[in-house]
Design a protein around this motif. Structure first.
Motif, PDB file in Angstrom:
ATOM      1  N   SER A 104       0.836  -1.200   0.000  1.00 52.58           N
ATOM      2  CA  SER A 104       0.000   0.000   0.000  1.00 52.58           C
ATOM      3  C   SER A 104       0.874   1.254   0.000  1.00 52.58           C
ATOM      4  CB  SER A 104      -0.914  -0.006   1.220  1.00 52.58           C
ATOM      5  OG  SER A 104      -1.617   1.206   1.334  1.00 52.58           O
ATOM      6  N   THR A 105       1.906   1.250   0.828  1.00 48.59           N
ATOM      7  CA  THR A 105       2.787   2.401   0.924  1.00 48.59           C
ATOM      8  C   THR A 105       3.515   2.651  -0.388  1.00 48.59           C
ATOM      9  OG1 THR A 105       3.059   2.073   3.291  1.00 48.59           O
ATOM     10  CG2 THR A 105       4.747   3.376   2.185  1.00 48.59           C
ATOM     11  N   ALA A 106       3.935   1.600  -1.065  1.00 46.81           N
ATOM     12  CA  ALA A 106       4.630   1.758  -2.346  1.00 46.81           C
ATOM     13  C   ALA A 106       3.725   2.441  -3.368  1.00 46.81           C
ATOM     14  CB  ALA A 106       5.094   0.400  -2.862  1.00 46.81           C
ATOM     15  N   ALA A 107       2.486   1.999  -3.466  1.00 47.71           N
ATOM     16  CA  ALA A 107       1.553   2.602  -4.417  1.00 47.71           C
ATOM     17  C   ALA A 107       1.257   4.054  -4.045  1.00 47.71           C
ATOM     18  CB  ALA A 107       0.264   1.789  -4.465  1.00 47.71           C
ATOM     19  N   ARG A 108       1.041   4.313  -2.783  1.00 49.02           N
ATOM     20  CA  ARG A 108       0.732   5.671  -2.338  1.00 49.02           C
ATOM     21  C   ARG A 108       1.929   6.602  -2.502  1.00 49.02           C
ATOM     22  NH1 ARG A 108      -4.010   5.633   1.363  1.00 49.02           N
ATOM     23  NH2 ARG A 108      -4.731   3.481   1.425  1.00 49.02           N
ATOM     24  N   SER A 109       3.130   6.085  -2.324  1.00 45.47           N
ATOM     25  CA  SER A 109       4.332   6.902  -2.524  1.00 45.47           C
ATOM     26  C   SER A 109       4.446   7.330  -3.983  1.00 45.47           C
ATOM     27  CB  SER A 109       5.584   6.135  -2.095  1.00 45.47           C
ATOM     28  OG  SER A 109       5.545   5.902  -0.709  1.00 45.47           O
ATOM     29  N   GLY A 110       4.120   6.417  -4.884  1.00 47.90           N
ATOM     30  CA  GLY A 110       4.131   6.758  -6.304  1.00 47.90           C
ATOM     31  C   GLY A 110       3.120   7.840  -6.627  1.00 47.90           C
ATOM     32  N   LEU A 111       1.922   7.723  -6.071  1.00 50.19           N
ATOM     33  CA  LEU A 111       0.889   8.732  -6.270  1.00 50.19           C
ATOM     34  C   LEU A 111       1.338  10.081  -5.716  1.00 50.19           C
ATOM     35  CD1 LEU A 111      -1.978   9.690  -6.983  1.00 50.19           C
ATOM     36  CD2 LEU A 111      -2.709   8.816  -4.746  1.00 50.19           C
ATOM     37  N   THR A 112       1.951  10.076  -4.542  1.00 55.48           N
ATOM     38  CA  THR A 112       2.422  11.308  -3.916  1.00 55.48           C
ATOM     39  C   THR A 112       3.478  11.983  -4.791  1.00 55.48           C
ATOM     40  OG1 THR A 112       1.947  10.357  -1.744  1.00 55.48           O
ATOM     41  CG2 THR A 112       3.426  12.247  -1.787  1.00 55.48           C
ATOM     42  N   ALA A 113       4.395  11.206  -5.326  1.00 57.16           N
ATOM     43  CA  ALA A 113       5.435  11.754  -6.200  1.00 57.16           C
ATOM     44  C   ALA A 113       4.835  12.311  -7.492  1.00 57.16           C
ATOM     45  CB  ALA A 113       6.476  10.684  -6.515  1.00 57.16           C
ATOM     46  N   LEU A 114       3.881  11.605  -8.065  1.00 59.18           N
ATOM     47  CA  LEU A 114       3.227  12.073  -9.290  1.00 59.18           C
ATOM     48  C   LEU A 114       2.515  13.399  -9.048  1.00 59.18           C
ATOM     49  CD1 LEU A 114       2.336  11.611 -12.235  1.00 59.18           C
ATOM     50  CD2 LEU A 114       0.364  10.381 -11.305  1.00 59.18           C
ATOM     51  N   CYS A 115       1.822  13.501  -7.932  1.00 59.81           N
ATOM     52  CA  CYS A 115       1.125  14.745  -7.598  1.00 59.81           C
ATOM     53  C   CYS A 115       2.102  15.907  -7.490  1.00 59.81           C
ATOM     54  CB  CYS A 115       0.338  14.590  -6.300  1.00 59.81           C
ATOM     55  SG  CYS A 115      -1.124  13.555  -6.465  1.00 59.81           S
ATOM     56  N   LYS A 116       3.241  15.676  -6.871  1.00 59.39           N
ATOM     57  CA  LYS A 116       4.257  16.719  -6.754  1.00 59.39           C
ATOM     58  C   LYS A 116       4.746  17.144  -8.134  1.00 59.39           C
ATOM     59  CE  LYS A 116       7.368  19.426  -4.984  1.00 59.39           C
ATOM     60  NZ  LYS A 116       6.993  20.703  -4.390  1.00 59.39           N
ATOM     61  N   ALA A 117       5.029  16.184  -8.989  1.00 56.30           N
ATOM     62  CA  ALA A 117       5.523  16.488 -10.329  1.00 56.30           C
ATOM     63  C   ALA A 117       4.499  17.296 -11.122  1.00 56.30           C
ATOM     64  CB  ALA A 117       5.875  15.196 -11.062  1.00 56.30           C
ATOM     65  N   ILE A 118       3.259  16.887 -11.090  1.00 59.46           N
ATOM     66  CA  ILE A 118       2.212  17.583 -11.836  1.00 59.46           C
ATOM     67  C   ILE A 118       1.951  18.975 -11.259  1.00 59.46           C
ATOM     68  CG2 ILE A 118      -0.248  17.546 -12.434  1.00 59.46           C
ATOM     69  CD1 ILE A 118      -0.027  14.475 -12.540  1.00 59.46           C
ATOM     70  N   SER A 119       2.044  19.117  -9.948  1.00 61.64           N
ATOM     71  CA  SER A 119       1.728  20.401  -9.305  1.00 61.64           C
ATOM     72  C   SER A 119       2.586  21.538  -9.854  1.00 61.64           C
ATOM     73  CB  SER A 119       1.882  20.305  -7.786  1.00 61.64           C
ATOM     74  OG  SER A 119       3.248  20.250  -7.409  1.00 61.64           O
TER      75      SER A 119
END
Length: 122
Positions: free
Chosen positions: A16-31
């Motif tokens: 779960s943490t691995a998937a959520r970490s990827g989402l968190t990184a993607l959000c930062k990049a897009i922001s």
């Protein structure tokens, strides 16, 4: 919404943490790409709110450890610096703030909602 686990991983929550970490990184990049168009993207990192999930976790402790439900809840609460579970309304209020005009200059951030339990500086 991701999870405080992206900053403080737990062995039992690795997938779960691995998937959520990827989402968190993607959000930062897009922001960084959309903020000039007045689009803000931030992450809420909740941990230990008084929800069905915490009731489930306490019930699991009851079964696995042979303790009472109240003992299980107290053990969970004992891991939180604030000494209590978060109230769902507190989460909602934080979310509403980040969606408000007052937070228009906040983007690409991760807001830890964990009762002060995170031990890191960043």
């Amino acid at each position: 919404m991701t999870s405080a686990m992206v900053k403080s991983p737990s062995p039992g929550m690795g997938l779960s943490t691995a998937a959520r970490s990827g989402l968190t990184a993607l959000c930062k990049a897009i922001s960084r790409e959309v903020v000039a168009d007045n689009v803000t993207i931030n992450n809420l990192l909740p941990e230990r709110f008084d929800t069905d999930r915490q009731r489930f976790m306490a019930e699991r402790m009851v079964r696995e450890q042979g303790i009472t439900y109240e003992e299980a809840r107290q053990r969970i609460i004992g891991t939180i610096a604030a000494g209590r579970l978060g109230h769902p309304r507190e989460f909602g209020d934080a979310c509403a703030f980040l969606c408000s005009a007052q937070a228009g200059y906040i983007s690409g951030q991760n807001l830890q909602l964990d009762g002060g339990s995170y031990r890191g500086v960043f």
